[in-house]
Write a protein that holds these residues in place. Sequence first.
Motif, PDB file in Angstrom:
ATOM      1  N   SER A 399      40.425  76.130  64.047  1.00  0.00           N
ATOM      2  CA  SER A 399      39.628  77.229  63.506  1.00  0.00           C
ATOM      3  C   SER A 399      38.722  76.737  62.377  1.00  0.00           C
ATOM      4  O   SER A 399      37.524  77.084  62.325  1.00  0.00           O
ATOM      5  N   GLU A 400      39.272  75.926  61.488  1.00  0.00           N
ATOM      6  CA  GLU A 400      38.489  75.432  60.355  1.00  0.00           C
ATOM      7  C   GLU A 400      37.365  74.504  60.792  1.00  0.00           C
ATOM      8  O   GLU A 400      36.272  74.511  60.202  1.00  0.00           O
ATOM      9  N   LEU A 401      37.602  73.724  61.836  1.00  0.00           N
ATOM     10  CA  LEU A 401      36.612  72.749  62.296  1.00  0.00           C
ATOM     11  C   LEU A 401      35.703  73.301  63.394  1.00  0.00           C
ATOM     12  O   LEU A 401      34.714  72.660  63.757  1.00  0.00           O
ATOM     13  N   GLY A 402      36.059  74.472  63.933  1.00  0.00           N
ATOM     14  CA  GLY A 402      35.251  75.073  64.987  1.00  0.00           C
ATOM     15  C   GLY A 402      35.252  74.265  66.266  1.00  0.00           C
ATOM     16  O   GLY A 402      34.253  74.220  66.995  1.00  0.00           O
ATOM     17  N   LYS A 403      36.400  73.629  66.570  1.00  0.00           N
ATOM     18  CA  LYS A 403      36.507  72.797  67.771  1.00  0.00           C
ATOM     19  C   LYS A 403      37.823  73.097  68.476  1.00  0.00           C
ATOM     20  O   LYS A 403      38.826  73.438  67.844  1.00  0.00           O
ATOM     21  N   ASP A 404      37.808  72.947  69.806  1.00  0.00           N
ATOM     22  CA  ASP A 404      39.017  73.170  70.596  1.00  0.00           C
ATOM     23  C   ASP A 404      39.717  71.873  70.983  1.00  0.00           C
ATOM     24  O   ASP A 404      40.833  71.899  71.506  1.00  0.00           O
ATOM     25  N   GLY A 405      39.052  70.773  70.765  1.00  0.00           N
ATOM     26  CA  GLY A 405      39.646  69.497  71.142  1.00  0.00           C
ATOM     27  C   GLY A 405      39.119  68.364  70.286  1.00  0.00           C
ATOM     28  O   GLY A 405      38.075  68.481  69.632  1.00  0.00           O
ATOM     29  N   PHE A 406      39.863  67.272  70.296  1.00  0.00           N
ATOM     30  CA  PHE A 406      39.510  66.123  69.469  1.00  0.00           C
ATOM     31  C   PHE A 406      39.842  64.842  70.227  1.00  0.00           C
ATOM     32  O   PHE A 406      40.797  64.806  71.012  1.00  0.00           O
ATOM     33  N   SER A 407      39.061  63.821  69.991  1.00  0.00           N
ATOM     34  CA  SER A 407      39.316  62.522  70.610  1.00  0.00           C
ATOM     35  C   SER A 407      39.196  61.440  69.543  1.00  0.00           C
ATOM     36  O   SER A 407      38.174  61.359  68.846  1.00  0.00           O
ATOM     37  N   PHE A 408      40.251  60.646  69.418  1.00  0.00           N
ATOM     38  CA  PHE A 408      40.263  59.583  68.417  1.00  0.00           C
ATOM     39  C   PHE A 408      40.659  58.264  69.068  1.00  0.00           C
ATOM     40  O   PHE A 408      41.501  58.224  69.969  1.00  0.00           O
TER      41      PHE A 408
END
Length: 567
Positions: A399-408
């Motif tokens: 919610s804070e980042l406005g993203k549903d997914g992340f890739s690292f």
Amino acid sequence: MRFDRRISRRSFLAAAGVSAAALALTACGGSSSTAASTAASTGASSAAGTAAGGTLNIMLETEVQSLDPQIATDGTSFEVIADYTDGLMQMDADGAAVPALAETYDISEDGKTYTFHLRDAKWSNGDAVTAADFVFGWQRAVDPANASEYSYMLSDIGQVVNAAEIIAGEKPVTDLGVTAVDDKTLEVQLNVPVSYFLSLMYFPTFYPVNEAFFNTCKDTFGTSPDTVLSNGAFILTDYQPAATAFEMTKNPDYYDAANIALDGLAYQVIKDSQQALMSFQTGALDLTLLNGEQVDQVKDDPQFTSVGAGYLWYISPNIDAVPELANENLRKAMTSALDRDAITGDVLKDGSAPCYTAVPPQFATGPDGSDFSADQTKFADSCAFDAAKAAEYYETAKSELGKDGFSFDMIVDADDAPQKVAQVVKEQLETTLPGLTVNLTVEPKKQRVQDMQDGNFQLGLTRWGPDYADPMTYLGMWVTGNSNNYGLWSDAEFDSIIEECTTGDLCTDPEGRWAALYDAEAIVLEQAVIFPLYGQCNAEMISSAVTGVDFHPVALNRVYKRAAKNA
């Protein structure tokens, strides 16, 4: 470490009355390894000089990174350098500092002047070891031109006069508070008393270097047998950079040669633990490391033991360079999603224990004699496997980042155990936090370390071993600007606590200092600056023909001076 990220603090003061630590190995993974360690050292004094000798065949998991004592940064390199080089002091079987090249020493009443009186000792080219060799080596360590990662051992930790100013480029190296009074007398001036200063003297950064010899090779120093000198128990006879096999022979001119039983050491770099076990079983190796399935195969073998190695393995997120990882809730989600018991119990199986603190247990003892990190539940609210809590943090972060997914991307050493651990970490994070992807990038250790030093990473699986027996060997890494603060995290409150413990009133208040260090550790864990994973134990196979190998959780993990090998 890049010099522009070097910590600039002027201080480290050991709290008066704080024990340097009980360095004898204690339990690892919940089962006592003290007996195993003692057994490995049994007979050291009596066997040395009387056993059949022979060459000790030793397995390494990774290549030596550097044989320059002032430049080396990793445990493998430190072990090998210490095989053929002595410092002022050495460790006895229990880890206490005892004389080596310093036959005797005097400490001033105020604790700020150390005078070391050198014994008769030779370099392998026939030159006498002199006080000037120590002056030159220590000056190299603080010279900004060398950008030594361990220069802070002389400034922040050792408190040698003018070391910090020299590192900062404010004074010349000749102003360092170390003086060759004569060939056999070395005088060291400290800013403040440092209660465990003698224990620093067996750390390779403080080793001597013969200046005349160094000037004959300079840029190639430490790259071959022809570009190193020995003053220790062994002489390097066969080596090249990144070598997968190299050898040493007994030094006949070593001052304690009569008590060195071995004829030599032969190292082999074997990254696959199954291959290493087979080499041990055929007799090609006398000491080897194992993990996982290999431990299951040999756990009942009397030649098997688990020995505390002192290292904390952890994941470092690049908080400064990766905007998503600057989000505290995402970091909290990730550390809460890690099942450390599964990593140690199902994957490593070598006695390594899950770690839920930023300072691992079993190396630092406080003013009351207790282990600083004995209570592994102390920070359970911040560091524990909790899938439900991880999901809550994750939703908040999305919610804070406005993203549903992340890739690292996560960089990991090209060694057997780290790759297995990294794969499980990837599976745990991706399973517990849907939409998060971890891509593993396998690199040679030297490249992985360089990438983390340069900030060229997103997530890094790394480890740190204690260089001295105090919690600051870990906590000091996360001070703003510290060269080992890979993620470039910064917190004013944390910095203030550490400063108060080193130069403020708490530096002479052992109990108060200890409590404040817990407060500092809590900040690291509450903000998920790192994701602690486990305290490393080494699952070792040691030939029944071998005695007297000393194992230590601090500074030098394996020492062979008292080792013997029977026919």
